[in-house]
Scaffold this motif. Structure first.
Motif, PDB file in Angstrom:
ATOM      1  N   VAL A   1      -5.100  -7.134  -2.481  1.00  0.00           N
ATOM      2  CA  VAL A   1      -3.981  -7.384  -1.570  1.00  0.00           C
ATOM      3  C   VAL A   1      -3.750  -8.883  -1.421  1.00  0.00           C
ATOM      4  CG1 VAL A   1      -3.241  -7.246   0.844  1.00  0.00           C
ATOM      5  CG2 VAL A   1      -4.160  -5.223  -0.292  1.00  0.00           C
TER       6      VAL A   1
ATOM      7  N   LEU B   1       0.800  -1.217   0.000  1.00  0.00           N
ATOM      8  CA  LEU B   1       0.000   0.000   0.000  1.00  0.00           C
ATOM      9  C   LEU B   1       0.840   1.278   0.000  1.00  0.00           C
ATOM     10  CD1 LEU B   1      -2.754  -1.047   2.579  1.00  0.00           C
ATOM     11  CD2 LEU B   1      -2.929  -1.042   0.077  1.00  0.00           C
TER      12      LEU B   1
ATOM     13  N   ASP C   1      -3.241   2.493  -3.530  1.00  0.00           N
ATOM     14  CA  ASP C   1      -4.339   1.878  -2.798  1.00  0.00           C
ATOM     15  C   ASP C   1      -4.734   0.551  -3.450  1.00  0.00           C
ATOM     16  OD1 ASP C   1      -4.153   4.275  -1.485  1.00  0.00           O
ATOM     17  OD2 ASP C   1      -5.937   5.141  -2.430  1.00  0.00           O
TER      18      ASP C   1
ATOM     19  N   ARG D   1      -6.159   2.264   2.196  1.00  0.00           N
ATOM     20  CA  ARG D   1      -5.183   3.335   2.015  1.00  0.00           C
ATOM     21  C   ARG D   1      -4.262   3.399   3.219  1.00  0.00           C
ATOM     22  NH1 ARG D   1      -5.277   8.828   3.259  1.00  0.00           N
ATOM     23  NH2 ARG D   1      -7.505   8.792   3.746  1.00  0.00           N
TER      24      ARG D   1
ATOM     25  N   VAL E   1      -3.843   1.720   8.493  1.00  0.00           N
ATOM     26  CA  VAL E   1      -4.619   1.554   7.265  1.00  0.00           C
ATOM     27  C   VAL E   1      -6.044   2.036   7.510  1.00  0.00           C
ATOM     28  CG1 VAL E   1      -5.610  -0.144   5.664  1.00  0.00           C
ATOM     29  CG2 VAL E   1      -3.234  -0.373   6.407  1.00  0.00           C
TER      30      VAL E   1
END
Length: 236
Positions: A40, A30, A34, A79, A64
């Motif tokens: 992820v 990250l 984003d 983010r 986060v």
């Protein structure tokens, strides 16, 4: 005291959150952009349940945050909070009115440090010695000149004539640190080896390099907290 304890507790929580390789990998992912939880997981080869667990830990630590997609409202994006990450790197320091570098003779390390600080920071600086010599060491003058800095070879001074109560004093040698008195909370110690006994350009260059690296770490921290006037200028 409670405020400082709260700050330490928050930093410890962030350190703990980053202590797992998978969570550290998520933070790395990250750092540049984003991503959704699914993205992820796909990027790191993690199953959904593990991604959910790690994201909860990172979110609870303030590293986060989640935001709803403006396109597909069913999707969320993760983010990174860079301010939280930056807070663990360096403890907060109150902004000083001036930074004063001190060594024993005020003939090399403290002179180089003050010259470097003047280039890297907007906070005023000075240097002094606990037992000042009559002149600055010629090799210190030469090394400074090689790096585009100027040192007055005659400008040595005693700490009692220079240091004020609101200064941040940085001892760049062990002897000076051990002989300084006053508020320990307004002092830092950088154990930089004395280049004078070797009396070679290489030794003075090594001292310069070590001091430069330490200034590069400290100057942004203090500059960030330095008070400014309403028109954006630094208070001198």
């Amino acid at each position: 005291m409670s405020t400082e304890l709260d700050r330490l507790t928050a930093r410890a929580r962030v350190h703990a959150a980053l202590g797992d390789p998978s969570r550290l990998a998520i933070v790395d992912t990250l750092t540049l952009g984003d991503a959704s939880p699914g993205e992820v997981g796909a990027a790191l080869g993690l199953p959904t349940n593990l991604v959910a667990h790690h994201l909860k830990v990172l979110t609870d630590a303030g590293l986060v945050i989640r935001g709803r997609s403006e396109g597909d409202r069913r999707r969320t994006y993760l983010r990174l909070v860079p301010e939280t990450l930056a807070a663990i790197a360096t403890p907060a320091l109150p902004a000083p009115e001036r930074v004063v570098f001190v060594c024993t003779h005020n003939s090399a390390r403290s002179q180089l440090a003050a010259a470097l600080w003047g280039r890297r920071s907007r906070i005023p600086t000075a240097s002094a010695g606990t037992e000042p010599a009559r002149r600055v060491h010629p090799r210190a003058v030469r090394v400074a000149k090689a790096h585009g800095l100027r040192i007055d070879p005659r400008a040595t001074a005693h700490v009692s004539d220079v240091v004020r109560a609101d200064d941040l004093v940085i001892a760049v040698c062990d002897n000076a640190h051990e002989h300084l008195t006053g508020d320990a909370g307004r002092r830092l110690h950088w154990s930089v080896p004395d280049p004078a006994p070797a009396d070679t350009d290489e030794a003075f260059e090594a001292a310069f390099t070590q001091i430069a690296a330490r200034i590069d770490r400290l100057a942004p921290v203090l500059d960030h907290t330095t008070p400014h006037t309403e028109d954006g200028r630094h208070h001198d």
